[in-house]
Design a protein around this motif. Structure first.
Motif, PDB file in Angstrom:
ATOM      1  N   ASP A  26     -40.430  36.591 -38.773  1.00 20.56           N
ATOM      2  CA  ASP A  26     -41.029  35.290 -39.035  1.00 20.56           C
ATOM      3  C   ASP A  26     -42.291  35.096 -38.198  1.00 20.56           C
ATOM      4  OD1 ASP A  26     -39.042  34.457 -40.888  1.00 20.56           O
ATOM      5  OD2 ASP A  26     -37.703  33.922 -39.230  1.00 20.56           O
ATOM      6  N   PHE A  27     -42.185  35.456 -36.921  1.00 24.08           N
ATOM      7  CA  PHE A  27     -43.311  35.283 -35.996  1.00 24.08           C
ATOM      8  C   PHE A  27     -43.522  36.558 -35.197  1.00 24.08           C
ATOM      9  CE2 PHE A  27     -41.357  31.093 -36.558  1.00 24.08           C
ATOM     10  CZ  PHE A  27     -42.456  30.355 -36.986  1.00 24.08           C
ATOM     11  N   ILE A  28     -44.782  36.885 -34.969  1.00 28.13           N
ATOM     12  CA  ILE A  28     -45.139  37.996 -34.097  1.00 28.13           C
ATOM     13  C   ILE A  28     -45.982  37.444 -32.958  1.00 28.13           C
ATOM     14  CG2 ILE A  28     -46.372  40.189 -33.888  1.00 28.13           C
ATOM     15  CD1 ILE A  28     -45.823  40.681 -36.847  1.00 28.13           C
ATOM     16  N   VAL A  29     -45.550  37.704 -31.741  1.00 25.13           N
ATOM     17  CA  VAL A  29     -46.285  37.283 -30.547  1.00 25.13           C
ATOM     18  C   VAL A  29     -46.780  38.534 -29.845  1.00 25.13           C
ATOM     19  CG1 VAL A  29     -46.202  36.000 -28.378  1.00 25.13           C
ATOM     20  CG2 VAL A  29     -44.828  35.235 -30.334  1.00 25.13           C
ATOM     21  N   CYS A  30     -48.091  38.614 -29.654  1.00 25.71           N
ATOM     22  CA  CYS A  30     -48.716  39.801 -29.075  1.00 25.71           C
ATOM     23  C   CYS A  30     -49.047  39.533 -27.617  1.00 25.71           C
ATOM     24  CB  CYS A  30     -49.985  40.150 -29.842  1.00 25.71           C
ATOM     25  SG  CYS A  30     -49.741  40.335 -31.622  1.00 25.71           S
ATOM     26  N   GLY A  31     -48.318  40.171 -26.717  1.00 29.01           N
ATOM     27  CA  GLY A  31     -48.538  40.004 -25.290  1.00 29.01           C
ATOM     28  C   GLY A  31     -47.419  39.244 -24.619  1.00 29.01           C
ATOM     29  N   ALA A  32     -46.750  39.878 -23.633  1.00 25.84           N
ATOM     30  CA  ALA A  32     -45.594  39.263 -22.960  1.00 25.84           C
ATOM     31  C   ALA A  32     -45.968  38.747 -21.583  1.00 25.84           C
ATOM     32  CB  ALA A  32     -44.448  40.271 -22.860  1.00 25.84           C
ATOM     33  N   GLY A  33     -47.134  38.103 -21.476  1.00 31.54           N
ATOM     34  CA  GLY A  33     -47.591  37.547 -20.211  1.00 31.54           C
ATOM     35  C   GLY A  33     -47.181  36.102 -20.030  1.00 31.54           C
ATOM     36  N   SER A  34     -47.979  35.361 -19.264  1.00 27.23           N
ATOM     37  CA  SER A  34     -47.604  34.003 -18.861  1.00 27.23           C
ATOM     38  C   SER A  34     -47.638  33.001 -20.001  1.00 27.23           C
ATOM     39  CB  SER A  34     -48.520  33.520 -17.733  1.00 27.23           C
ATOM     40  OG  SER A  34     -48.355  34.328 -16.591  1.00 27.23           O
ATOM     41  N   SER A  35     -48.327  33.296 -21.088  1.00 30.97           N
ATOM     42  CA  SER A  35     -48.304  32.428 -22.273  1.00 30.97           C
ATOM     43  C   SER A  35     -47.414  33.020 -23.365  1.00 30.97           C
ATOM     44  CB  SER A  35     -49.713  32.225 -22.826  1.00 30.97           C
ATOM     45  OG  SER A  35     -50.552  31.581 -21.905  1.00 30.97           O
ATOM     46  N   GLY A  36     -47.583  34.287 -23.666  1.00 28.73           N
ATOM     47  CA  GLY A  36     -46.834  34.912 -24.753  1.00 28.73           C
ATOM     48  C   GLY A  36     -45.336  34.884 -24.541  1.00 28.73           C
ATOM     49  N   LEU A  53     -41.795  40.209 -30.023  1.00 26.68           N
ATOM     50  CA  LEU A  53     -42.677  40.098 -28.863  1.00 26.68           C
ATOM     51  C   LEU A  53     -43.132  41.498 -28.470  1.00 26.68           C
ATOM     52  CD1 LEU A  53     -44.000  38.518 -26.535  1.00 26.68           C
ATOM     53  CD2 LEU A  53     -41.822  38.707 -25.290  1.00 26.68           C
ATOM     54  N   LEU A  54     -44.445  41.708 -28.495  1.00 30.96           N
ATOM     55  CA  LEU A  54     -45.019  43.026 -28.236  1.00 30.96           C
ATOM     56  C   LEU A  54     -45.718  43.052 -26.886  1.00 30.96           C
ATOM     57  CD1 LEU A  54     -46.615  43.506 -31.753  1.00 30.96           C
ATOM     58  CD2 LEU A  54     -44.632  44.755 -30.877  1.00 30.96           C
ATOM     59  N   GLU A  55     -45.551  44.148 -26.154  1.00 28.85           N
ATOM     60  CA  GLU A  55     -46.202  44.316 -24.857  1.00 28.85           C
ATOM     61  C   GLU A  55     -46.737  45.739 -24.735  1.00 28.85           C
ATOM     62  OE1 GLU A  55     -47.945  44.467 -21.540  1.00 28.85           O
ATOM     63  OE2 GLU A  55     -47.199  42.519 -22.239  1.00 28.85           O
ATOM     64  N   ALA A  56     -48.026  45.855 -24.413  1.00 29.60           N
ATOM     65  CA  ALA A  56     -48.654  47.173 -24.306  1.00 29.60           C
ATOM     66  C   ALA A  56     -48.144  47.960 -23.118  1.00 29.60           C
ATOM     67  CB  ALA A  56     -50.179  47.019 -24.210  1.00 29.60           C
ATOM     68  N   GLY A 103     -47.698  44.903 -18.647  1.00 36.18           N
ATOM     69  CA  GLY A 103     -46.259  45.081 -18.531  1.00 36.18           C
ATOM     70  C   GLY A 103     -45.567  43.766 -18.788  1.00 36.18           C
ATOM     71  N   LEU A 104     -44.258  43.786 -18.901  1.00 35.94           N
ATOM     72  CA  LEU A 104     -43.503  42.563 -19.147  1.00 35.94           C
ATOM     73  C   LEU A 104     -43.791  41.563 -18.034  1.00 35.94           C
ATOM     74  CD1 LEU A 104     -40.059  44.021 -20.312  1.00 35.94           C
ATOM     75  CD2 LEU A 104     -41.914  43.107 -21.734  1.00 35.94           C
ATOM     76  N   GLY A 105     -44.208  40.370 -18.425  1.00 34.31           N
ATOM     77  CA  GLY A 105     -44.608  39.356 -17.463  1.00 34.31           C
ATOM     78  C   GLY A 105     -46.102  39.266 -17.278  1.00 34.31           C
ATOM     79  N   GLY A 106     -46.840  40.303 -17.695  1.00 34.34           N
ATOM     80  CA  GLY A 106     -48.291  40.288 -17.563  1.00 34.34           C
ATOM     81  C   GLY A 106     -48.716  40.010 -16.137  1.00 34.34           C
ATOM     82  N   VAL A 221     -42.866  34.959 -15.377  1.00 32.60           N
ATOM     83  CA  VAL A 221     -42.664  34.055 -16.518  1.00 32.60           C
ATOM     84  C   VAL A 221     -41.761  34.721 -17.556  1.00 32.60           C
ATOM     85  CG1 VAL A 221     -43.804  32.757 -18.349  1.00 32.60           C
ATOM     86  CG2 VAL A 221     -44.859  32.900 -16.085  1.00 32.60           C
ATOM     87  N   PHE A 222     -41.908  36.017 -17.744  1.00 37.95           N
ATOM     88  CA  PHE A 222     -41.011  36.733 -18.653  1.00 37.95           C
ATOM     89  C   PHE A 222     -39.564  36.588 -18.172  1.00 37.95           C
ATOM     90  CE2 PHE A 222     -38.563  40.421 -19.964  1.00 37.95           C
ATOM     91  CZ  PHE A 222     -38.861  40.533 -21.315  1.00 37.95           C
ATOM     92  N   GLY A 223     -39.348  36.762 -16.864  1.00 38.91           N
ATOM     93  CA  GLY A 223     -37.997  36.649 -16.328  1.00 38.91           C
ATOM     94  C   GLY A 223     -37.407  35.266 -16.509  1.00 38.91           C
ATOM     95  N   SER A 224     -38.235  34.238 -16.404  1.00 46.54           N
ATOM     96  CA  SER A 224     -37.749  32.863 -16.528  1.00 46.54           C
ATOM     97  C   SER A 224     -37.462  32.471 -17.968  1.00 46.54           C
ATOM     98  CB  SER A 224     -38.783  31.890 -15.951  1.00 46.54           C
ATOM     99  OG  SER A 224     -38.936  32.081 -14.566  1.00 46.54           O
TER     100      SER A 224
END
Length: 543
Positions: A26-36, A53-56, A103-106, A221-224
């Protein structure tokens, strides 16, 4: 439901292996940082919408991530995009290393963990640019009350408790942090109990810092937000997944192309795609997908989908000039090494602080161009510009994923910035050489007493980044704006941007907390459009 990174029942599931990942969400979110991370979690939390959720980068399991004191070891590592600016005349032709979390959390997994919410004037400026009071300070206070799990004195109007983001001040700040507050008070700078809240409605002040550290460990932020939901079948997290371009049906984004472990894949978004790749990679993907200045796209043979001349323009960053003092004896370093903050004005007529000072409890080496020696034991005031007037830009070097983006920071090109920098250094020396520090230091190591021309040389040769790049796909209503008040990309359907690139101007202070707000705001807008339930508890207004 409220997300909570301390949910003991949340399993420690790793990201999904790519061979098990489907093609349609349904949704694709690019980047697992503080906003994504925020967008993905809020869209997935009710269980009805499928979210990718995609993370480079890779995972967030390293000791250099979890241990607050080891954050400098991430700079230049595989957890850093390792961007480098182009030679900059205002910096004597130097090229600044421009680290950015990978990385996860950006950035929230490699930063100094400072929680700085932005000044009232920042958010009211956002609202004016967007033509939408929902971006104004009173509305944003509601978001912070939703977001925070504040561990300090209750402030029902300004602070939140029980939210996903644990925020606390150090319980026993080091003597050097207390000395800064004493020095500030002596010269007439007010001292506050918190650097957020009331202080960010005022001309500035000094305070013990607020940090994202719980029980001696970093909270990204990813952890939270995302970690508590990792067991949910409707949320897929894919690491080592580099977004290469957007896929269109006419002017509607229908999905993305991604390089996953060196294999090219395409994913389809039924509803929307969200770019949260940060202020460098978001404009790069936009331009290489055909959204941006048509002359630049055509020069690289990229078919133009939508002419938006503001993509890659308006680049802003906080600059810092390290002023350092030598300790009399080695002193302990608390937490992440930053336990005190100061914001002040270079001129009294200004509407809000334009000087940002972040005290580091260790000696930061000056760039080699300064010719200054760094004491083995000491402290550094990371001292710089909170509201720079200089504007840089990003340019493509080619149409392909592996063609590097050219970052032209244009630092210190505006005369106002040098004037503010001179005032910042003068203020820093006045503080650092005051009686409050005498019991702890032997003397000033950088910059030392100089004539004006020598101080200007020091500023140009010592300036480094605060790692707060932003504003390269700004929200607004003029011809250089890229997104509207709902973060939708102008002229393109099915695509929003949620990261620091949408800021019309950089916020006062570290940018992690404002990026969390941007993520929450994006998720609210998306949920409303697609009739998804709001499980976050809603936004209460100040009493």
């Amino acid at each position: 439901m409220k997300l909570n990174s301390h949910d003991q029942n949340a399993p420690e599931n790793p990201p999904t292996p790519q061979r098990e990942v489907g093609d349609v969400f349904d949704f694709i979110v690019c980047g697992a940082g503080s906003s994504g991370s925020v967008v993905a979690a809020r869209l997935a939390e009710d269980g009805n919408a499928s979210v990718l959720l995609l993370e480079a980068g890779g995972d967030d399991a390293a000791e250099t991530v979890t241990n607050p004191a080891q954050w400098p070891l991430n700079l230049g590592s595989s957890r850093d995009w390792g961007f480098v600016g182009q030679p900059t005349p205002g910096l004597d032709g130097r090229r600044l290393p421009l680290s950015m979390g990978k990385g996860l959390g950006g950035g929230s997994s490699i930063n100094v963990m400072v929680w700085a919410r932005g000044h009232k004037g920042d958010w009211d400026h956002f609202a004016a640019e967007a033509g939408d009071d929902a971006w104004g300070y009173q509305s944003i206070l509601g978001y912070y009350r939703r977001i925070e799990d504040w561990q300090g004195a209750p402030d029902p109007t300004r602070r939140g408790m029980g939210g996903p983001a644990y925020v606390a001040q150090p319980q026993a700040p080091q003597p050097i942090a207390e000395a800064l507050l004493s020095a500030a008070s002596t010269i007439g700078i007010p001292v506050y109990d918190s650097p957020n809240g009331e202080m960010m409605e005022a001309p500035g002040g000094a305070s013990i810092a607020e940090l994202r550290i719980r029980d001696g460990k970093r909270e990204s932020v990813f952890g939270s937000y995302v970690s508590p939901l990792m067991s949910r079948p409707n949320l897929t997290v894919l690491t080592n997944a580099l977004v290469t371009r957007l896929i269109f049906d006419g002017k509607r984004v229908t999905g993305i192309e991604v390089l996953v472990d060196d294999r090219l894949r395409q994913f389809t978004a039924r509803c929307e795609t969200v770019l949260s790749l940060g202020a460098i990679n978001t404009p790069k993907v936009l331009m290489q997908s055909g959204i941006g200045p048509e002359d630049e796209l055509q020069a690289h043979g990229i078919p133009v989908v939508q002419h938006l001349p503001g993509v890659g323009r308006n680049h802003q960053d906080h600059l810092a000039f390290g002023c350092t003092w030598a300790y009399r004896k080695p002193e302990a370093v608390g937490g992440s090494g930053c336990e005190a903050k100061l914001y002040w004005k270079s001129e009294s007529r200004l509407a809000q602080p334009d000087i940002l000072q972040c005290q580091l409890e260790f000696a930061v080496p000056s760039p080699i161009e300064t010719g200054l020696e760094t004491p083995q034991h000491g402290w550094t005031m990371f001292n710089g510009l909170a509201q720079p007037k200089s504007r840089g830009r990003l340019r493509l070097s080619g149409p392909n994923t592996n063609d590097p983006i050219l970052i032209e920071p244009n630092s210190l090109s505006a005369p106002e910035d040098m004037a503010a920098a001179l005032a910042a250094v003068e203020l820093c020396r006045e503080l650092g050489n005051s009686d409050a520090f005498t019991p702890l230091v032997t003397g000033e190591a950088a910059p030392g007493a100089r004539y004006r021309s020598g101080t200007i040389d020091f500023i140009r040769r010592s300036a480094v980044t605060y790692w707060h790049q932003s504003c390269t796909a700004k929200m607004g209503r003029d011809s250089m704006s890229v997104v509207d008040n709902e973060l939708k990309v102008y002229g393109v359907d099915g695509l929003r941007i949620a990261d620091s690139s949408i800021m019309p101007r950089i916020t006062t202070g570290n940018t992690m907390a404002p990026c969390v707000v941007i993520g929450e705001r994006a998720a609210d807008l998306i949920r409303k459009m697609h009739s998804l339930p709001d499980l976050s508890g809603g936004l209460t207004q100040p009493t």
